[in-house]
Design a protein around this motif. Sequence first.
Motif, mmCIF file in Angstrom:
data_model
loop_
_atom_site.group_PDB
_atom_site.id
_atom_site.type_symbol
_atom_site.label_atom_id
_atom_site.label_comp_id
_atom_site.label_asym_id
_atom_site.label_seq_id
_atom_site.Cartn_x
_atom_site.Cartn_y
_atom_site.Cartn_z
ATOM 1 N N GLY A 196 0.583 -1.367 0.020
ATOM 2 C CA GLY A 196 -0.027 -0.056 -0.018
ATOM 3 C C GLY A 196 0.898 1.302 -0.005
ATOM 4 O O GLY A 196 0.238 2.568 -0.057
ATOM 5 N N VAL A 197 2.097 1.056 0.000
ATOM 6 C CA VAL A 197 2.871 2.545 0.146
ATOM 7 C C VAL A 197 3.038 3.101 -1.304
ATOM 8 O O VAL A 197 3.475 2.278 -2.342
ATOM 9 N N ASN A 198 2.863 4.193 -1.361
ATOM 10 C CA ASN A 198 2.937 5.010 -2.763
ATOM 11 C C ASN A 198 4.531 5.465 -2.754
ATOM 12 O O ASN A 198 4.985 6.233 -2.077
ATOM 13 N N PRO A 199 5.284 5.063 -4.042
ATOM 14 C CA PRO A 199 6.461 5.176 -3.913
ATOM 15 C C PRO A 199 6.793 6.812 -4.181
ATOM 16 O O PRO A 199 7.862 7.082 -3.779
ATOM 17 N N LYS A 200 5.940 7.369 -4.945
ATOM 18 C CA LYS A 200 6.176 8.861 -5.223
ATOM 19 C C LYS A 200 6.150 9.396 -3.949
ATOM 20 O O LYS A 200 7.007 10.674 -3.991
ATOM 21 N N THR A 201 5.437 9.152 -2.990
ATOM 22 C CA THR A 201 5.183 10.007 -1.741
ATOM 23 C C THR A 201 6.285 9.704 -0.952
ATOM 24 O O THR A 201 6.897 10.455 -0.247
ATOM 25 N N LEU A 202 7.091 8.551 -0.870
ATOM 26 C CA LEU A 202 8.098 7.990 -0.388
ATOM 27 C C LEU A 202 9.361 8.745 -0.907
ATOM 28 O O LEU A 202 10.132 9.170 -0.079
ATOM 29 N N ASP A 203 9.485 9.033 -2.341
ATOM 30 C CA ASP A 203 10.521 9.535 -3.042
ATOM 31 C C ASP A 203 10.571 10.988 -2.400
ATOM 32 O O ASP A 203 11.617 11.465 -2.267
ATOM 33 N N ALA A 204 9.570 11.762 -2.368
ATOM 34 C CA ALA A 204 9.342 12.972 -1.957
ATOM 35 C C ALA A 204 9.989 13.213 -0.377
ATOM 36 O O ALA A 204 10.593 14.213 0.083
ATOM 37 N N LYS A 205 9.763 12.152 0.396
ATOM 38 C CA LYS A 205 10.362 12.424 1.921
ATOM 39 C C LYS A 205 11.883 12.106 1.655
ATOM 40 O O LYS A 205 12.503 12.578 2.679
ATOM 41 N N PHE A 206 12.318 11.709 0.622
ATOM 42 C CA PHE A 206 13.788 11.175 0.967
ATOM 43 C C PHE A 206 14.557 12.541 0.610
ATOM 44 O O PHE A 206 15.552 12.761 1.110
ATOM 45 N N VAL A 207 14.020 13.522 -0.028
ATOM 46 C CA VAL A 207 14.665 14.776 -0.323
ATOM 47 C C VAL A 207 15.185 15.423 0.877
ATOM 48 O O VAL A 207 16.223 15.957 1.148
ATOM 49 N N PRO A 208 14.114 15.785 1.858
ATOM 50 C CA PRO A 208 14.411 16.687 3.039
ATOM 51 C C PRO A 208 15.547 15.852 3.789
ATOM 52 O O PRO A 208 16.598 16.406 4.254
ATOM 53 N N TYR A 209 15.461 14.417 3.732
ATOM 54 C CA TYR A 209 16.358 13.886 4.849
ATOM 55 C C TYR A 209 17.740 13.691 4.159
ATOM 56 O O TYR A 209 18.586 13.787 4.813
ATOM 57 N N VAL A 210 17.719 13.524 2.933
ATOM 58 C CA VAL A 210 19.002 13.403 2.206
ATOM 59 C C VAL A 210 19.892 14.701 2.417
ATOM 60 O O VAL A 210 20.979 14.941 2.576
#
Length: 804
Positions: free
Chosen positions: A231-245
């Motif tokens: 059920g995880v949306n990969p695009k939503t997770l992609d967006a979360k990577f940005v501030p963390y990285v």
Amino acid sequence: MIKNYLLIAFRNLKKHKAFSFINIVGLAIGMAAGLLIIQYVVFELSYDNFHAKKERVFRVAQDRYNNGKLSTQWAGGAFAVGTKFKANFPEIEDFVKVVEAGPVLAIYKEQRLSLQKTYFAGNSFFNIFSYQFVSGDPKTALQEPMSVVLTETNAKKLFGNENPVGKLLNFGYDQPVKVTGVIKDFPVNTHFKSDVLLSYATLLKFVGPKRDFDNQWRNDGCLTYLLLRPGVNPKTLDAKFVPYVNKEYAAFKADGDGAKYYLQPLESIHLKSHLMFEAEPNGDGTSVYLLAGIAIFVIIIAWINYINLATARGIGRAKEVGVRKTLGSAKGQLVAQFMMEAMLLNGLAIIVAIALIIVFLPVFSAISGQYISLTLLIEPAFWAGVVGLFLLGSFFSGFYPAMVLSNFKPVEVMKGKLSASPRGILLRKGMVVFQFAASIFLLIGSLTVFKQIQFMEKQSLGININQTLIIKPPLAKVDSFYRSMSAFKNESLRNAAVKSVTVSTSIPGEAVKWNAGGIKLVGTAESEGKQYRIIGGDFDYLKAYGAKLVVGRVFSKDFVTTDPKTVVLSVKAAAQMGFDKPAQAIGKQIDFWGQVYSIIGVVENYHQQSLHDAYDALIFRCIPDVRGNVSVKISTADLPQTIAALKANWKTFFPGDQFDYFFLDQHFNEQYHADKQFGQVFAAFTAIGILVACLGLFGLVSYTIVQRTKEIGIRKVLGSSVKGILTLLYKDFAQLIVIAFLFAIPIGWYFTHKWLQGYAFRIDLSWTLFAIPFVIVVFIAFATVSYLSFKAALMNPVKSLKTE
């Protein structure tokens, strides 16, 4: 009733043998070609679809930035990615790290086997991927250090009929490795293949705990795969990577380093990913979709062919329809009759198509590069395609002729006043325009592919790779690699047929795997550091390959003590360092990870890889004891004797190693193998499409001449010449070809332009790429028209007017 329909259908097939033959052959060729291309496309789209969790598996790709500018795009990223992402994002269920280990020489008792593709892989590898185990426990096979999993073929080569699990192998490490599992050979349709998998724990043991290797953000080259929770949306997770990285890379801001990480769906990697350090050469999605389009074109052209021929023969059956209607046949019964004929023709065409597939399957396998065996005929998917084509073909090719023929009015038919409707004429002409446009488009595409491949093969590389034999690097331990390699070189150079011997970390035709970031001029800020591709070679490397010197000098044994602390740049590397002119670089010093090297020369850019890729920014380092492939420039005279002498020398100085070699020009051109196969498939099915289109044109010409037979007779009686009648008939088809050409130009330009964007070095879309297909189609069309037109023009007018 159905029996009656079938009897009438068979009677009509038998009565009009030529018509039936052309129809069945046209449909069969179109269906066979379409089914074969569809098999090719389906196979390309099947990569990695056998993994049970494929929808939830993603690879983490990396874009690296220097001072905000994109510098490299990697299939693999930093080693910290998997560990850190799993700890900080609950959407991730599991992850695995995969790292190239380099070739090894596996030794078991007296058996020796060179394993070229080896990887370190984490213990979750078999939880995420569904590669089939033969023996061993997939849950623990890669858990402990010094554990390995072999493929079935390599296990048999090393152990024969013994059970390998639990046995020890010598890989040339300080201690042996233990076989903990055997898997089936990696299937063809996977983006990742390996000869052996070593546990990732082995890599961590080699590097030691002090380096904290597993949490490094600046060590690249680690393929990281994530298993997302359902059920995880990969695009939503992609967006979360940005501030963390961005937060993690804040510590490197002063150095100008930055990165972006994003997810690639597992099933899309083969056709859509072309990044640095892909595990395998990937396919071309654009090419595959173009071939799918060709399949659709060919099948539609075959159906249009049937429609045109059926309606062309309709006039001949008008009285039959009139009599049936007079005797009480309903329109629905007539439609059913003609649909039954279409089903019968399509059914017979399917049988012929399957026979053609069986006959030409080996030929198709050869030109496409895909081995497709006759087991294809027992695949449910194949028969689903056959049934689908039969039903769709019967409906689409039969419905319009059935409606046209069943709509004939009996009174007009009996009075001989039957004429075609303007809409019907327009539709038939529209279908022929489509056939012409499709043919011209296919020819434009085929010619463009041919010209691009020809351009790549003839383009100067900027270096000399001819008459170069490559010996794969030695893997077995020797007392002194440098002494052994020097002795091998000296002994080989005594042979007059050997021109030079050089060793390097990379050879032309392969990606440079030594990628180094943070390199800058001495005295500049850390943020000025950039990424370069590094080739380490001995003193003779640049001279042996004939690199063209722009300024300065290349490495030389005359400077044996100083050249190891120098570098040579490519023109692109010099420009990337900020030099406006190559000469400005000479004498300057660079900071290479804390070591200082002087720039002694600049060489011209050259094609390290195929013309798909742009020039690399290359830095050449002089490493006298470099390990890598051995490049031997040889004379082609008495080649077997020269190779035998090299092999004897190799066995003398590297007795524990195999003498594996290949020729560099062939190896380099293998990069164009996929392009050539695509071109062959494209050209073959373009020819088939045009052949089937000619049959469709034959149908329209037949229809036109039947309609205008009396007109032609009257014109001849009134004094018209054969030339005048031919001109009359040619004029209509010339208009259709011109209209088709006008449609084909923008479509052809768009798709060929899009396809060519995949090449850094490409041909220009000149007018000849469009004019030549037009001329070919005009010639083929007029040759087809001429046969029937001459026959009609030479017909005795008395015969054509005798019913008046």
